[in-house]
Design an enzyme around this catalytic site. Structure first.
Site, PDB file in Angstrom:
ATOM      1  N   LYS A  12       0.846  -1.203   0.000  1.00 16.14           N
ATOM      2  CA  LYS A  12       0.000   0.000   0.000  1.00 16.14           C
ATOM      3  C   LYS A  12       0.878   1.248   0.000  1.00 16.14           C
ATOM      4  O   LYS A  12       0.618   2.216  -0.711  1.00 16.14           O
ATOM      5  CB  LYS A  12      -0.875   0.043   1.264  1.00 16.14           C
ATOM      6  CG  LYS A  12      -1.998  -0.948   1.310  1.00 16.14           C
ATOM      7  CD  LYS A  12      -2.786  -0.713   2.605  1.00 16.14           C
ATOM      8  CE  LYS A  12      -3.951  -1.647   2.752  1.00 16.14           C
ATOM      9  NZ  LYS A  12      -4.712  -1.388   3.994  1.00 16.14           N
ATOM     10  N   GLU A  35      -8.977  -1.414  14.702  1.00 20.00           N
ATOM     11  CA  GLU A  35      -9.801  -1.730  13.511  1.00 20.00           C
ATOM     12  C   GLU A  35     -11.167  -2.133  14.023  1.00 20.00           C
ATOM     13  O   GLU A  35     -11.371  -3.260  14.474  1.00 20.00           O
ATOM     14  CB  GLU A  35      -9.162  -2.847  12.684  1.00 20.00           C
ATOM     15  CG  GLU A  35      -8.117  -2.313  11.740  1.00 20.00           C
ATOM     16  CD  GLU A  35      -8.063  -3.023  10.373  1.00 20.00           C
ATOM     17  OE1 GLU A  35      -8.976  -3.800  10.049  1.00 20.00           O
ATOM     18  OE2 GLU A  35      -7.087  -2.780   9.655  1.00 20.00           O
ATOM     19  N   ASP A  79      -8.295   1.349   3.931  1.00 21.13           N
ATOM     20  CA  ASP A  79      -8.915   0.061   4.225  1.00 21.13           C
ATOM     21  C   ASP A  79      -9.436  -0.520   2.913  1.00 21.13           C
ATOM     22  O   ASP A  79     -10.164   0.153   2.180  1.00 21.13           O
ATOM     23  CB  ASP A  79     -10.038   0.195   5.252  1.00 21.13           C
ATOM     24  CG  ASP A  79     -10.262  -1.132   5.958  1.00 21.13           C
ATOM     25  OD1 ASP A  79      -9.271  -1.759   6.375  1.00 21.13           O
ATOM     26  OD2 ASP A  79     -11.425  -1.570   6.075  1.00 21.13           O
ATOM     27  N   GLY A 154      -0.603  -9.231  -1.780  1.00 19.11           N
ATOM     28  CA  GLY A 154      -1.925  -9.712  -1.372  1.00 19.11           C
ATOM     29  C   GLY A 154      -2.587 -10.575  -2.441  1.00 19.11           C
ATOM     30  O   GLY A 154      -1.994 -11.529  -2.959  1.00 19.11           O
TER      31      GLY A 154
END
Ligand code: ITT
Length: 195
Positions: A12, A35, A79, A154
């Site tokens: 990210k 979270e 997110d 990912g």
């Protein structure tokens, strides 16, 4: 312009730095924000950005240095979820948990059983500063396939867009069409308007 990005995910961070080059410098912040349990990526990201901003602000005040007090010094949180149509949007907000438990190969094993292999990625970026929190969303639709490619991170190896998996694209190619790239584009537009 200097932005603090609260994430433990190097992929990210790399994509945000790549996209925002020339617009902002991006510093990784290692703060483990709460979270919250929610089906909404917006709520999770906004809560995380607000909490991280308050934490950093408190730390700066305690240190006696100038507070984090301008749009220049905001906090970004990302997110993201992979939503598989045939599985009712699973793993969605639980994508990180599912990657860390069963892993990407076994997610493909689940999707392979389905005739309909459509899926989409969705990213919500939340940016918090002294004026409050703003959220920016991006999504991209694709098809799940057997893993291919070494780039990205990912679920990228099993997500195909226009004949290529995201793991077969370099960061700039992926950013040009991805969920994160689109959220970053909305964020960059907002930054430009608010200056
Ligand atoms: P943070 O520290 O930023 O929370 P994280 O990896 O835990 O990092 P999320 O909670 O947003 O991030 O979880 C998203 C999951 O989806 C996680 O398993 C990521 O590896 C994966 N993911 C996120 N963005 C992706 C992308 O662009 N391509 C492929 N997989 C992605």
């Amino acid at each position: 312009m200097h932005i603090r990005f609260a994430t433990g995910n190097d992929g990210k961070l790399r994509e945000a730095r790549d996209y925002l080059e020339g617009i902002a410098t991006v510093e990784q912040v290692d703060y483990d924000y709460t979270e919250i349990q929610s089906a909404s990526l917006e709520d999770i990201a906004a809560h995380g950005a607000r909490e991280t901003y308050r934490h950093l602000q408190g730390q700066a005040d305690a240190d006696g240095v100038e507070g984090v007090d301008s749009p220049v010094d905001g906090v970004l949180v990302d997110d993201t979820g992979l939503f598989i149509d045939a599985l009712g949007g699973f793993p969605g907000p639980y994508s990180a948990y599912v990657e860390n438990t069963v892993g990407v190969e076994r997610m493909w094993g689940l999707a392979r059983e389905e005739d309909d292999r459509r899926a989409h990625f969705r990213t919500v970026m939340a940016y918090a500063d002294e004026t409050g929190v703003e959220t920016f969303t991006g999504s991209v639709a694709g098809t799940l396939v057997a893993p291919r490619g070494d780039e990205g991170f990912g679920y990228d190896p099993i997500f195909e867009y226009n004949g290529q998996t995201f793991a077969e694209m370099v960061a700039a190619e992926k950013n040009a069409i991805s969920h994160r790239g689109r959220a970053l584009a909305a964020f960059a537009d907002w930054l430009a308007d608010s200056q």
